[in-house]
Design a protein around this motif. Structure first.
Motif, PDB file in Angstrom:
ATOM      1  N   ALA A  58     -64.893 -11.679  16.884  1.00  0.00           N
ATOM      2  CA  ALA A  58     -64.976 -10.378  16.207  1.00  0.00           C
ATOM      3  C   ALA A  58     -66.412 -10.088  15.783  1.00  0.00           C
ATOM      4  O   ALA A  58     -66.923  -8.983  16.003  1.00  0.00           O
ATOM      5  N   VAL A  59     -67.071 -11.078  15.193  1.00  0.00           N
ATOM      6  CA  VAL A  59     -68.459 -10.899  14.768  1.00  0.00           C
ATOM      7  C   VAL A  59     -69.346 -10.634  15.979  1.00  0.00           C
ATOM      8  O   VAL A  59     -70.163  -9.708  15.985  1.00  0.00           O
ATOM      9  N   ASN A  60     -69.184 -11.418  17.031  1.00  0.00           N
ATOM     10  CA  ASN A  60     -70.022 -11.253  18.215  1.00  0.00           C
ATOM     11  C   ASN A  60     -69.811  -9.903  18.891  1.00  0.00           C
ATOM     12  O   ASN A  60     -70.777  -9.306  19.390  1.00  0.00           O
TER      13      ASN A  60
ATOM     14  N   CYS B 151     -71.975  -2.311  16.952  1.00  0.00           N
ATOM     15  CA  CYS B 151     -72.712  -1.850  15.766  1.00  0.00           C
ATOM     16  C   CYS B 151     -74.037  -1.185  16.149  1.00  0.00           C
ATOM     17  O   CYS B 151     -75.025  -1.861  16.449  1.00  0.00           O
ATOM     18  N   GLY B 152     -74.052   0.137  16.095  1.00  0.00           N
ATOM     19  CA  GLY B 152     -75.258   0.895  16.422  1.00  0.00           C
ATOM     20  C   GLY B 152     -76.396   0.640  15.457  1.00  0.00           C
ATOM     21  O   GLY B 152     -77.565   0.660  15.847  1.00  0.00           O
TER      22      GLY B 152
ATOM     23  N   LEU C 294     -67.455  -2.727   9.097  1.00  0.00           N
ATOM     24  CA  LEU C 294     -66.379  -1.850   9.564  1.00  0.00           C
ATOM     25  C   LEU C 294     -65.849  -2.325  10.920  1.00  0.00           C
ATOM     26  O   LEU C 294     -64.640  -2.339  11.154  1.00  0.00           O
ATOM     27  N   ASP C 295     -66.762  -2.722  11.796  1.00  0.00           N
ATOM     28  CA  ASP C 295     -66.339  -3.250  13.103  1.00  0.00           C
ATOM     29  C   ASP C 295     -65.466  -4.480  12.924  1.00  0.00           C
ATOM     30  O   ASP C 295     -64.374  -4.578  13.500  1.00  0.00           O
ATOM     31  N   VAL C 296     -65.957  -5.437  12.154  1.00  0.00           N
ATOM     32  CA  VAL C 296     -65.245  -6.708  11.990  1.00  0.00           C
ATOM     33  C   VAL C 296     -63.901  -6.490  11.296  1.00  0.00           C
ATOM     34  O   VAL C 296     -62.883  -7.063  11.706  1.00  0.00           O
TER      35      VAL C 296
END
Length: 142
Positions: free
Chosen positions: A111-113, A120-121, A57-59
């Motif tokens: 983005a991944v980092n 990402c909790g 979702l973050d990425v």
């Protein structure tokens, strides 16, 4: 302070149903080797799905914000369990796969980092009990 609450109900044998704040319901079950019928998701494996979903979702959000050209995106997540009970994941591998003609590898890595290190909790929770390894794979299409 946000609080999440789920209600999990026994449905006989080794089967359970659990709701979610979204209102959706999932079914969990063990395999026949553990008295179940294999008709639901396994709880430990769902933890891996939660990890992938959280970082995904973050990425995905960052791909949109950065206006990146990505045709497809997949996360492969594997966890190695300890030998002794209670079995827990001691090592987890998260492999990000990006597909597209015009992949901006530098921005995708950022983005991944950002997800892995900041947002990402679930990733932070996993690091409390396991070693988490991440890899990025770029698949350039024609």
């Amino acid at each position: 302070m946000d609080t999440h609450k789920v209600i999990t109900s026994w449905k006989g044998k080794m089967k359970f149903e659990s709701d979610n704040p979204s209102g959706d319901i999932i079914t969990m079950d063990s395999g026949p080797d553990n008295g179940g019928e294999g008709s639901g998701l396994r709880p430990k494996a769902m933890m891996l799905s939660s990890l992938a979903g959280c970082t995904g979702l973050d990425v995905a959000s960052l791909i949109e914000k950065m206006k990146l050209d990505v045709e497809d995106f997949r996360i492969d997540t594997e966890g190695d369990l300890t030998e002794e009970h209670p079995k827990t994941y001691h090592t987890v591998r998260v492999d990000y796969h990006f597909y597209g003609k015009n992949l901006d590898e530098k921005k995708l890595e950022r983005a991944v980092n950002l997800s892995v290190d900041k947002y990402c909790g679930v990733m932070v929770m996993f690091r409390q009990f396991s070693k988490v390894e991440t890899n990025i794979h770029y698949h350039h299409t024609k």
